[in-house]
Design a protein around this motif. Structure first.
Motif, PDB file in Angstrom:
ATOM      1  N   ALA A 280       0.181  -2.731  26.024  1.00  0.00           N
ATOM      2  CA  ALA A 280       1.084  -2.217  27.049  1.00  0.00           C
ATOM      3  C   ALA A 280       0.897  -0.717  27.229  1.00  0.00           C
ATOM      4  O   ALA A 280       1.246   0.070  26.351  1.00  0.00           O
ATOM      5  CB  ALA A 280       2.533  -2.526  26.681  1.00  0.00           C
ATOM      6  N   ALA A 281       0.345  -0.330  28.369  1.00  0.00           N
ATOM      7  CA  ALA A 281       0.180   1.092  28.697  1.00  0.00           C
ATOM      8  C   ALA A 281       1.400   1.580  29.479  1.00  0.00           C
ATOM      9  O   ALA A 281       2.022   2.574  29.127  1.00  0.00           O
ATOM     10  CB  ALA A 281      -1.083   1.305  29.501  1.00  0.00           C
ATOM     11  N   THR A 282       1.761   0.851  30.542  1.00  0.00           N
ATOM     12  CA  THR A 282       2.908   1.212  31.373  1.00  0.00           C
ATOM     13  C   THR A 282       3.930   0.086  31.312  1.00  0.00           C
ATOM     14  O   THR A 282       3.674  -0.988  30.758  1.00  0.00           O
ATOM     15  CB  THR A 282       2.479   1.424  32.840  1.00  0.00           C
ATOM     16  N   VAL A 283       5.082   0.321  31.916  1.00  0.00           N
ATOM     17  CA  VAL A 283       6.136  -0.690  31.876  1.00  0.00           C
ATOM     18  C   VAL A 283       5.719  -1.961  32.608  1.00  0.00           C
ATOM     19  O   VAL A 283       6.240  -3.045  32.324  1.00  0.00           O
ATOM     20  CB  VAL A 283       7.462  -0.141  32.450  1.00  0.00           C
ATOM     21  N   LYS A 284       4.781  -1.864  33.538  1.00  0.00           N
ATOM     22  CA  LYS A 284       4.316  -3.066  34.239  1.00  0.00           C
ATOM     23  C   LYS A 284       3.451  -3.940  33.341  1.00  0.00           C
ATOM     24  O   LYS A 284       3.165  -5.091  33.684  1.00  0.00           O
ATOM     25  CB  LYS A 284       3.547  -2.693  35.510  1.00  0.00           C
ATOM     26  N   ASP A 285       3.025  -3.401  32.208  1.00  0.00           N
ATOM     27  CA  ASP A 285       2.270  -4.201  31.248  1.00  0.00           C
ATOM     28  C   ASP A 285       3.193  -4.995  30.326  1.00  0.00           C
ATOM     29  O   ASP A 285       2.724  -5.816  29.534  1.00  0.00           O
ATOM     30  CB  ASP A 285       1.361  -3.307  30.400  1.00  0.00           C
ATOM     31  N   LEU A 286       4.483  -4.728  30.400  1.00  0.00           N
ATOM     32  CA  LEU A 286       5.453  -5.548  29.684  1.00  0.00           C
ATOM     33  C   LEU A 286       5.658  -6.837  30.459  1.00  0.00           C
ATOM     34  O   LEU A 286       5.479  -6.891  31.675  1.00  0.00           O
ATOM     35  CB  LEU A 286       6.784  -4.810  29.535  1.00  0.00           C
ATOM     36  N   THR A 287       6.056  -7.890  29.777  1.00  0.00           N
ATOM     37  CA  THR A 287       6.325  -9.153  30.460  1.00  0.00           C
ATOM     38  C   THR A 287       7.722  -9.138  31.060  1.00  0.00           C
ATOM     39  O   THR A 287       8.575  -8.331  30.674  1.00  0.00           O
ATOM     40  CB  THR A 287       6.203 -10.346  29.502  1.00  0.00           C
ATOM     41  N   TRP A 288       7.964 -10.058  31.979  1.00  0.00           N
ATOM     42  CA  TRP A 288       9.292 -10.133  32.585  1.00  0.00           C
ATOM     43  C   TRP A 288      10.354 -10.430  31.538  1.00  0.00           C
ATOM     44  O   TRP A 288      11.493  -9.955  31.645  1.00  0.00           O
ATOM     45  CB  TRP A 288       9.328 -11.184  33.691  1.00  0.00           C
TER      46      TRP A 288
END
Length: 732
Positions: A280-288
């Motif tokens: 995970a680099a940015t928050v968009k790399d986190l899952t829902w």
């Protein structure tokens, strides 16, 4: 009432709520996809037990606050139907009459429906009273007790005011309908009725005011009630009480384990490296689901009570991590959802580390699992942090410098010390151990010695002691000798997923080609990895920890303990054996079987056990901030042994509301005795703490296996039995 006013309230309230929620949902949809719809029956069961049943809320360490929360939760669930009724009353005068006047002719023709409605009103009254009790308790806790785990918050008092207001206005509205309109009306109209006991009492108190004043209070209560509901609804998505909306969903979508315990804390998610899933680099790399975790954090602080990083002053509390990430996302919803930065133009998202979190926060975690064990809504804190480590290691090559040699040692020599692979079996040179694939056997168990058991001088003694026990019991086993390689646990939890997967696949391929079916481990980290994480790579084995095996051998009377040890002893639960895998009883049963041992428990034990500080790869990292975790744990052990010697020794509560962890601040030499362990990492950390605190004259750290071997009654010649004489027997 007034359909116009009711309609306006609903239109405004639901419109504002919809706008807010669209942003919150849009962020989740912009995050990585993840399948959380597998095994619906198990998920439904978890929802019933932990969501609707609130099972974790009443855990022993927080029973009273948990019970008060259950009262409030029950009121929300029951009053949801009442809320619908009140909106119906707002739109329909007929609905108002029918739902408030149970003497109406309509009910005379519906006796079963009338009875059901009265029962509902009874439940409604009781849970509303319970909710008021809960609110009063939490006001006292926050204003009076001020527990350490509860951060000061005006928002908490506002919410408690909302909840109390809903209950009070409900009673005022109902009570007003029990006041007779005219003195000529039957007195019974305001008498106590069993189906609304609390409302009846309120009605009796309103009767001296007269019908007009009571009616005004009732109408005011009605509109205030509806206004609070809609204000509360719109406040939820902007504050910590968002969990009221997301909590039950979060429980349903929890990470499932391999069994019915519904705990997946033992296994980390496996990224697909071929698809370049490098963390995970940015928050968009986190899952829902990880995003929903952030929404669901209640800031209750239960995760802090026995958290080793928080207790010892490290820059990590999972509550704070959740809040920092959540508020960063909320402040940048358009950026996350649409890619438009603060300037309004397309901009790449900043990395999590550096914008929302600091690097030292991400690297502080020991992955002990307490936060996930304590969380009532099953927030998955550890995998999220490991994902951030994966990116730091695999993409940016930014990590604590001391672990570089650990990675190199595992890559080149198959062990974190980097010692020669040809030295892996030196510990057993004089034992004539069978080697898997040497033409002997068949062997039932592969004894996976592990890196510590092969190279660490203290743990070599444990390996030899375990061989002594296995041979005495006639257990059929063999080792891999020089072919053995590290299982990869530390590499994975330090973020080097590529190295871990390489080692795991190599081990599985080797073992499967050899026909390995069952594995004995003496390290909980090996145990957890092989048992819970290797199956994803085709490694399906029956894995047994050495304490479980020894316990089985004792129960089957295949070994006998006869040497008396007149010692006081306390047992330290390894996180990866206890909390992550639920093995609490076997080690204790083994210790109680040793003649003469007086076993005393530390306050932080079993489910609430305190970490030694070595998990999550922290075994290989320096500890520069705060007090040392292993010192805190050894201090508690020393105090426990001292208290066993002298019960008058002050023994503070480990979960003290003002300052948890006080038992770990004991500075005196302490009592004399043994700290029993069942993990090489714990052994190293606690032995280091003994030396650092100069308690070596009073406290000895020993693995359970060593104690059993010392107490073992050995048959004539059993210690030197030839490999060919070992029988093929099962420990179960």
């Amino acid at each position: 009432m007034s359909p116009i006013i009711t309609g306006l309230l609903l239109a405004v309230g639901l419109s504002v709520f919809g706008i807010t929620m669209s942003g919150r949902i849009g962020v989740l949809l912009a995050m990585k996809k993840e399948n959380r719809l597998d095994n619906i029956p198990q998920r439904a069961s978890a929802l019933l037990r932990f969501g609707l049943g609130q099972k974790r809320m009443v855990d022993p360490e927080e029973f009273t606050p948990g019970l008060m929360h259950v009262f409030i939760f029950a009121a929300f669930m029951v009053l949801a139907l009442r809320t619908i009724m009140m909106f119906v009353m707002g739109f329909s005068e007929t609905g108002l009459v029918l739902l408030t006047d149970l003497g109406h002719p309509f009910w005379g023709g519906q006796p079963e429906l009338l009875t059901a409605y009265r029962v509902y009103l009874l439940i409604k009254d009781l849970v509303a009273a319970g909710a008021l009790l809960g609110c009063a308790y939490f006001v006292y806790m926050r204003a009076g007790v001020k527990p350490d785990r509860m951060s000061p918050s005006w928002e908490a008092f506002l919410i408690l005011g909302f909840i109390s207001g809903l209950m009070v206005t409900e009673f005022l509205f109902g009570g007003s309908h029990m006041v007779p309109r005219e003195q000529t009306m039957p007195v019974a109209t305001s008498n106590f009725v069993w189906w609304e006991p609390v409302t009846s009492v309120v009605g009796m108190g309103m009767k001296p005011l007269g019908w007009t004043a009571a009616h005004v209070l009732g109408v005011a209560g009605f509109w205030i009630h509806l206004t609070i509901i809609l204000a509360f609804l719109n406040f939820l998505p902007v504050g910590k009480h968002f969990h009221v909306i997301t909590g039950l969903f979060n429980v349903f979508f929890l990470r499932l384990g391999k069994d019915s315990q519904t705990s997946g804390s033992a296994k980390l998610p496996t990224p697909n490296l071929e698809k370049e899933e490098f963390g995970a680099a940015t928050v968009k790399d986190l899952t829902w689901k990880q995003g929903m975790d952030l929404y669901s954090c209640t800031e209750c602080g239960r995760c802090q009570t026995h958290c080793p990083t928080y207790i010892t002053g490290k820059p990590l509390t999972h509550k704070a991590v959740n809040q920092d990430l959540k508020h960063w996302i909320w402040d940048h919803e358009m950026w996350v959802e649409e890619g438009r930065g603060p300037s309004g133009t397309a901009e790449p998202l900043p990395e999590i580390i550096g914008s929302a979190l600091k690097a030292e926060t991400v690297w502080a975690c020991t992955s002990c699992g307490w936060c996930e064990t304590a969380c009532p809504v099953f927030i998955e804190n550890v995998p999220r942090l490991i994902d951030m480590r994966r990116y730091q290691v695999q993409v940016k090559a930014e990590f604590p410098p001391e672990i570089q040699r650990v990675f190199e040692g595992m890559e080149r020599q198959g062990n974190p010390w980097g010692l020669g692979q040809d030295r892996r079996d030196e510990w057993a040179e004089d034992l004539a151990l069978p080697t898997w694939g040497d033409g002997g056997g068949p062997y039932e168990y592969l004894f996976f010695v592990g890196c510590a058991g092969s190279y660490d001088d203290k743990q070599k003694k444990v390996s030899r002691a375990l061989v002594k026990i296995l041979r005495e019991a006639g257990v059929s086993f063999a080792t891999l000798s020089k072919q053995e390689m590290c299982n990869g646990d530390s590499a994975r939890r330090m973020g080097n997923e590529y190295l871990y997967q390489t080692m795991a696949k190599t081990n599985v391929e080797t073992w499967n080609s050899m026909g390995v079916k069952a594995v004995i481990t003496q390290c909980p980290h090996c145990f957890n990895t092989i048992k819970n994480e290797y199956p994803e790579f085709g490694g399906e084995y029956r894995v047994i920890n050495h304490t479980q095996l020894i316990n089985d051998l004792l129960k089957e009377k295949r070994i006998k303990l006869s040497q008396v040890m007149n010692e006081k002893l306390t047992y330290h639960d390894p996180c990866y054996l206890g909390r992550h895998n639920g093995v609490y009883d076997a080690p204790r049963e083994v210790l109680k079987a040793i003649p003469g041992l007086e076993v005393v428990e530390m306050q932080r034990s079993k489910r609430e056990g305190f970490c030694c500080g070595a998990g999550g790869g922290r075994m290989w990292m320096e500890e520069h901030i705060g007090t040392r975790i292993n010192h805190n744990r050894l201090n508690e052990a020393a105090l426990t042994l001292k208290h066993a010697e002298d019960p008058s020794t002050p023994y503070p509560d480990a979960a003290d509301r003002k300052k948890p962890g006080l038992v770990g601040e004991y500075k005196e030499p302490g009592g004399k005795g043994i700290v029993a362990v069942a993990c090489p990492f714990c052994s190293t950390m606690l032995n280091d703490a003994v030396n650092d605190t100069e308690r070596g004259e009073r406290i000895k750290v020993k693995d359970i296996t060593e104690l059993v071997a010392d107490a073992l009654e050995v048959k004539q010649g059993a210690g030197t039995v030839a490999p060919s004489a070992v029988v093929n027997a099962k420990p179960e």
